[in-house]
Design an enzyme around this catalytic site. Structure first.
Site, PDB file in Angstrom:
ATOM      1  CE  LYS A 156      -3.849   1.968   2.657  1.00  0.00           C
ATOM      2  NZ  LYS A 156      -4.815   1.733   3.728  1.00  0.00           N
ATOM      3  CB  SER A 177      -8.181   3.483   2.440  1.00  0.00           C
ATOM      4  OG  SER A 177      -7.296   2.858   3.351  1.00  0.00           O
ATOM      5  CB  SER A 217      -8.085   0.535   5.240  1.00  0.00           C
ATOM      6  OG  SER A 217      -8.760   1.759   5.118  1.00  0.00           O
TER       7      SER A 217
HETATM    8  N1  GLN Z   1     -13.007   4.056   5.877  1.00  0.00           N
HETATM    9  C1  GLN Z   1     -12.157   4.299   6.994  1.00  0.00           C
HETATM   10  C2  GLN Z   1     -11.797   5.760   7.028  1.00  0.00           C
HETATM   11  O1  GLN Z   1     -12.028   6.435   6.066  1.00  0.00           O
HETATM   12  C3  GLN Z   1     -11.008   3.360   6.892  1.00  0.00           C
HETATM   13  C4  GLN Z   1      -9.657   3.902   7.075  1.00  0.00           C
HETATM   14  C5  GLN Z   1      -8.566   2.924   7.213  1.00  0.00           C
HETATM   15  O2  GLN Z   1      -8.759   1.843   7.751  1.00  0.00           O
HETATM   16  N2  GLN Z   1      -7.396   3.326   6.785  1.00  0.00           N
HETATM   17  O3  GLN Z   1     -11.305   6.254   8.003  1.00  0.00           O
END
Ligand code: GLN
Length: 480
Positions: free
Chosen positions: A79, A154, A178
């Site tokens: 990532k 994400s 995410s």
């Molecule tokens: N959807 C969550 C957010 O926007 C997930 C973020 C994550 O796990 N990096 O904060």
């Protein structure tokens, strides 16, 4: 079967038996990336040259038969919010568009020391802020199962890279879902370990009290193998736990007797209003099969779980706003054309961050400001403790909790993009474990009629990774 379609365990076996070389395996993945990335947009940076060099080195290592590990010679993606030495790592933010980290994140260093082949950096919502990968400043990622749908977020690029066989596995980050939600949306396995199990050193921080690094792969066995490599105390991350890392792979082979397993089903998930009917049906089938396999199914309640989203969206933007204060546009990415220092910072940040990042900085700065801290951050931290207690109570009775990973399968690109609240609510099933800092594994358990993957999460008690992985592997077996 094409080489790039292998799991880690299969690839390691083939490499060791010299059925193919790491260069051939890496070339197969690179070929797939070059065929598919234009459509899926899973990678921001592809490391063709360095990957092939690393593969040559791995082949030599394998030839000599010294220090060969299951990860030696196997290509993986990372990532983009995780630092890889000398490889552009943007976090999907223009403000870091040209950032070349001078060091590897600890987890990446561990894998590379064993001869893992870093094939490229994957697209994500900028700094992990999002649930659909549509908040990336490098464009959205498309779902390999249906290109009109999101890949989840994400870590959408990581999920798509594995689901579409561009990389054998991926290393990603989960602050509030995410890893698990994109894994579920793309039909692969994704694991969020307990907070502190894996080092966060070298991860672009989002919310430091929730961020966790974890693996995404095609099977639970691969996840166990990766966890064995990644986990452990790191002097560079004071929040890592000192506990010895269990032999996850070995433990996975000695499966617990299903007849003795107690699985909790919290009503707050399966009875959620608005839960997609097909997701509900698939989940219920899985529960029935588990029962048939001999497990005891125990209905339970997690009364504070409904506060996980509000708590998450106070704690996370607050910590986000503080962590992001370091980015000023001076050295690495877009830099505004201003001569006064403050104007330069402000204008560079305005250009270098997408809307969602700005929104979080504003919410977080507000929640932390004098007079509001007690009303928001402190209160959220208190409710967080209630959520943790709910889980602790539940784990006195059950070995693990089973719940859908997401209330719906992958949704359409653009469908929720402008509805901030709907996007935040997409995390409804993944945020509770994140807020509580406990391990949760998403396993693909079925598909909708339209062929979209559905995932379920196995949630375990703090540092209870082994039982979570075992039950995950059991689920994998019964859902085949
Ligand atoms: N959807 C969550 C957010 O926007 C997930 C973020 C994550 O796990 N990096 O904060």
């Amino acid at each position: 079967m094409l080489l790039n379609e292998l799991t880690i365990v299969e690839a390691a076996d083939g490499l060791r038996k010299k059925k193919f070389s790491s260069v051939e395996l890496t070339e197969a993945c690179l070929k797939r990336i070059h065929e598919r990335n234009e459509t899926l947009n899973a990678f921001i940076t592809v490391a063709d040259e360095s990957a092939l060099l690393e593969a040559k080195r791995a082949d030599k290592q394998i030839q000599k038969g010294v220090a060969v590990h299951a990860l030696t010679g196997v290509p993986f993606s990372v990532k983009d919010a995780i630092c890889v030495k000398d490889i552009r790592s943007t976090g999907a933010a223009k403000i870091l568009d040209s950032y070349l980290p001078p060091y590897d994140a600890t987890v990446i260093e561990k894998i590379r020391l064993l001869g893992g082949i870093m094939i490229g950096k994957t697209n994500c919502d900028t700094f992990g802020h999002g649930a659909s990968n549509e908040n990336s400043m490098y464009g959205p990622v498309k779902n390999p199962h249906d290109e009109t749908k999101v890949a989840g977020g994400s870590s959408g690029g990581s999920a798509a890279s594995v689901a579409d066989h561009m990389a054998v596995y991926s290393i990603a980050e989960d602050t509030g879902g995410s890893i698990r939600w994109p894994a579920s949306a793309c039909g692969i396995v994704g694991f969020r370990p307990s907070y502190g199990r894996n080092s966060r050193y070298g991860i672009m921080p989002m919310a430091s009290s929730l961020d966790v690094v974890g693996p995404m792969a095609k099977t639970v066995a691969d996840i166990a193998l990766l966890m064995e490599t990644m986990a452990g105390h790191d002097p560079k991350d004071a929040t890592t736990v000192p506990d010895a890392v269990p032999a996850y792979t070995k433990k996975l082979k000695n499966k617990p007797a299903t007849a003795r397993l107690k699985i909790g089903i919290p009503k707050e998930y399966l009875e959620l209003e608005g839960l997609n009917k097909e997701v509900k049906a698939v989940s219920e089938t899985v529960i029935t099969r588990l029962k048939e396999a001999g497990a005891t199914i125990i209905p339970l309640s997690l009364p504070h779980t409904k506060y996980a989203i509000p708590v998450y969206y106070i704690l996370v933007p607050s910590e986000d706003s503080s962590n992001l204060a370091r980015l000023d546009g001076i050295r690495y990415g877009v830099r505004a054309d201003e001569s006064a220092l403050y104007d330069l910072y402000a204008a560079s940040r305005a250009k270098g961050f997408p809307d969602e990042v700005k929104r979080r900085i504003m919410i977080g700065t507000y929640a932390l400001s004098a007079g509001y801290y007690d009303a928001y951050y402190r209160k959220a931290a208190r409710v967080r403790t209630r959520i943790i207690r709910d889980f602790e109570e539940a784990f006195r009775e059950v070995d693990a909790i089973l719940a859908p990973t997401s209330p719906f399968p992958a949704f359409g690109l653009g469908e929720k993009k402008d509805d901030v609240l709907a996007m935040y609510l997409a995390d409804i099933f993944v945020s509770p474990a994140a807020v509580a800092g406990i391990p949760a594994l998403s396993v693909p358990v079925g598909k909708t009629k339209a062929g979209l993957p559905v995932g379920m999460q196995v949630i375990g008690k703090r540092l209870g990774e082994e039982i979570v992985l075992s039950i995950g592997s059991l689920l994998e077996g019964i859902c085949k």
